[in-house]
Design an enzyme around this catalytic site. Sequence first.
Site, PDB file in Angstrom:
ATOM      1  N   ASN A   9      -9.391  31.497  51.836  1.00  0.00           N
ATOM      2  CA  ASN A   9      -7.933  31.582  51.924  1.00  0.00           C
ATOM      3  C   ASN A   9      -7.345  32.553  50.911  1.00  0.00           C
ATOM      4  O   ASN A   9      -6.305  33.162  51.169  1.00  0.00           O
ATOM      5  CB  ASN A   9      -7.313  30.191  51.730  1.00  0.00           C
ATOM      6  CG  ASN A   9      -7.591  29.279  52.903  1.00  0.00           C
ATOM      7  OD1 ASN A   9      -7.382  29.648  54.049  1.00  0.00           O
ATOM      8  ND2 ASN A   9      -8.083  28.089  52.617  1.00  0.00           N
ATOM      9  N   LYS A  13     -15.771  36.619  49.306  1.00  0.00           N
ATOM     10  CA  LYS A  13     -16.993  36.720  48.506  1.00  0.00           C
ATOM     11  C   LYS A  13     -18.108  37.248  49.386  1.00  0.00           C
ATOM     12  O   LYS A  13     -18.119  37.007  50.593  1.00  0.00           O
ATOM     13  CB  LYS A  13     -17.353  35.344  47.936  1.00  0.00           C
ATOM     14  CG  LYS A  13     -16.392  34.873  46.852  1.00  0.00           C
ATOM     15  CD  LYS A  13     -16.330  33.373  46.755  1.00  0.00           C
ATOM     16  CE  LYS A  13     -15.381  32.811  47.798  1.00  0.00           C
ATOM     17  NZ  LYS A  13     -15.135  31.368  47.628  1.00  0.00           N
ATOM     18  N   TYR A  92     -17.949  14.863  63.098  1.00  0.00           N
ATOM     19  CA  TYR A  92     -16.673  14.919  63.796  1.00  0.00           C
ATOM     20  C   TYR A  92     -16.881  14.810  65.310  1.00  0.00           C
ATOM     21  O   TYR A  92     -17.803  15.416  65.868  1.00  0.00           O
ATOM     22  CB  TYR A  92     -15.968  16.250  63.518  1.00  0.00           C
ATOM     23  CG  TYR A  92     -15.078  16.282  62.305  1.00  0.00           C
ATOM     24  CD1 TYR A  92     -15.346  15.516  61.183  1.00  0.00           C
ATOM     25  CD2 TYR A  92     -13.962  17.120  62.277  1.00  0.00           C
ATOM     26  CE1 TYR A  92     -14.534  15.580  60.069  1.00  0.00           C
ATOM     27  CE2 TYR A  92     -13.141  17.195  61.167  1.00  0.00           C
ATOM     28  CZ  TYR A  92     -13.430  16.416  60.066  1.00  0.00           C
ATOM     29  OH  TYR A  92     -12.617  16.485  58.968  1.00  0.00           O
ATOM     30  N   ASP A 101     -16.317  27.033  56.940  1.00  0.00           N
ATOM     31  CA  ASP A 101     -16.766  27.146  55.551  1.00  0.00           C
ATOM     32  C   ASP A 101     -17.299  25.813  55.048  1.00  0.00           C
ATOM     33  O   ASP A 101     -18.319  25.750  54.357  1.00  0.00           O
ATOM     34  CB  ASP A 101     -15.643  27.668  54.653  1.00  0.00           C
ATOM     35  CG  ASP A 101     -14.383  26.811  54.699  1.00  0.00           C
ATOM     36  OD1 ASP A 101     -14.185  26.049  55.673  1.00  0.00           O
ATOM     37  OD2 ASP A 101     -13.570  26.913  53.755  1.00  0.00           O
ATOM     38  N   ARG A 102     -16.623  24.754  55.423  1.00  0.00           N
ATOM     39  CA  ARG A 102     -17.067  23.413  55.034  1.00  0.00           C
ATOM     40  C   ARG A 102     -18.414  23.087  55.679  1.00  0.00           C
ATOM     41  O   ARG A 102     -19.311  22.542  55.033  1.00  0.00           O
ATOM     42  CB  ARG A 102     -15.992  22.419  55.464  1.00  0.00           C
ATOM     43  CG  ARG A 102     -16.159  21.005  54.981  1.00  0.00           C
ATOM     44  CD  ARG A 102     -14.919  20.218  55.354  1.00  0.00           C
ATOM     45  NE  ARG A 102     -15.176  18.789  55.428  1.00  0.00           N
ATOM     46  CZ  ARG A 102     -14.404  17.936  56.076  1.00  0.00           C
ATOM     47  NH1 ARG A 102     -13.322  18.375  56.697  1.00  0.00           N
ATOM     48  NH2 ARG A 102     -14.706  16.646  56.098  1.00  0.00           N
ATOM     49  N   ASP A 119     -16.485  20.819  47.472  1.00  0.00           N
ATOM     50  CA  ASP A 119     -15.974  22.187  47.321  1.00  0.00           C
ATOM     51  C   ASP A 119     -14.652  22.090  46.584  1.00  0.00           C
ATOM     52  O   ASP A 119     -13.650  21.634  47.133  1.00  0.00           O
ATOM     53  CB  ASP A 119     -15.794  22.843  48.689  1.00  0.00           C
ATOM     54  CG  ASP A 119     -15.461  24.333  48.578  1.00  0.00           C
ATOM     55  OD1 ASP A 119     -14.978  24.761  47.503  1.00  0.00           O
ATOM     56  OD2 ASP A 119     -15.668  25.066  49.550  1.00  0.00           O
ATOM     57  N   THR A 173       5.267  15.224  26.714  1.00  0.00           N
ATOM     58  CA  THR A 173       5.309  15.327  28.174  1.00  0.00           C
ATOM     59  C   THR A 173       4.236  16.278  28.681  1.00  0.00           C
ATOM     60  O   THR A 173       3.580  16.022  29.694  1.00  0.00           O
ATOM     61  CB  THR A 173       6.698  15.791  28.640  1.00  0.00           C
ATOM     62  OG1 THR A 173       7.669  14.853  28.173  1.00  0.00           O
ATOM     63  CG2 THR A 173       6.770  15.861  30.158  1.00  0.00           C
TER      64      THR A 173
END
Length: 240
Positions: A9, A13, A92, A101-102, A119, A173
């Site tokens: 995204n 590479k 899935y 990519d996953r 990842d 904070t």
Amino acid sequence: MILLVDIGNTRTKWRVLDKASHVVSSDYVRNEKLNSVFIKESFEKLSLKSVYVSNVGEESLFYLFEGFAKSFDMMIKRFETQSRMLNVRLGYEDVSRLGVDRALAMVGAFNGQGVLVIDAGSAITADILNNNGQHLGGYIIAGLEMTRNLLISKTAKVGVIAGVGFDQPGLSTNECVSNGVTIMFKSLISGLIEIAKSKGVSRYVVTGGDAEVFRQWSGDRLVVSDNLVLDGLGRYVHEG
């Protein structure tokens, strides 16, 4: 030589392999700097024979590599998610909804032993494979930078500058936000490892831009892999 390309995204590479599949070079570039001139100058002198591409970025970025390959008469293969990818079987029902990519990261990480694959990129994905390469499911979570930016935007009036903090209670904070992010992600990593353990998995791998931070937060239980997507593409060169 063979060029492996992982278009993400925000960054693209790559890895160049010789005839024996040894790594000759590897590098990356931010997507906004990627154009046809950059590709030509980077790769035209390498005597490439083929290009393997994973793309979850802009479609136009793939077309740059496709045009380059065609101009030099190279074979180019773009990968799409399949229900079975080498020795990995994805869980899935509709595998088109699982990013390539996953999927390739799981292929790159699986070596015949069950594994938790994290990842740690702009979004975090975590997937579990058993010893048979069966995908048992996974998780998608907002990444470290995304979470930090959300907190900063919501606390703008008090001038928070959040970095990587510690797991102790904060006394300002800034510290509270930074340390809160740290304890949240340390707890996430521990939880993911415990879930993997409950499924008989004892190998834990992390890749992505925040991989080293995640390794430290895991107490070295996570093993860093430089780029599992490119490893997955490389497996196809060897075994596909």
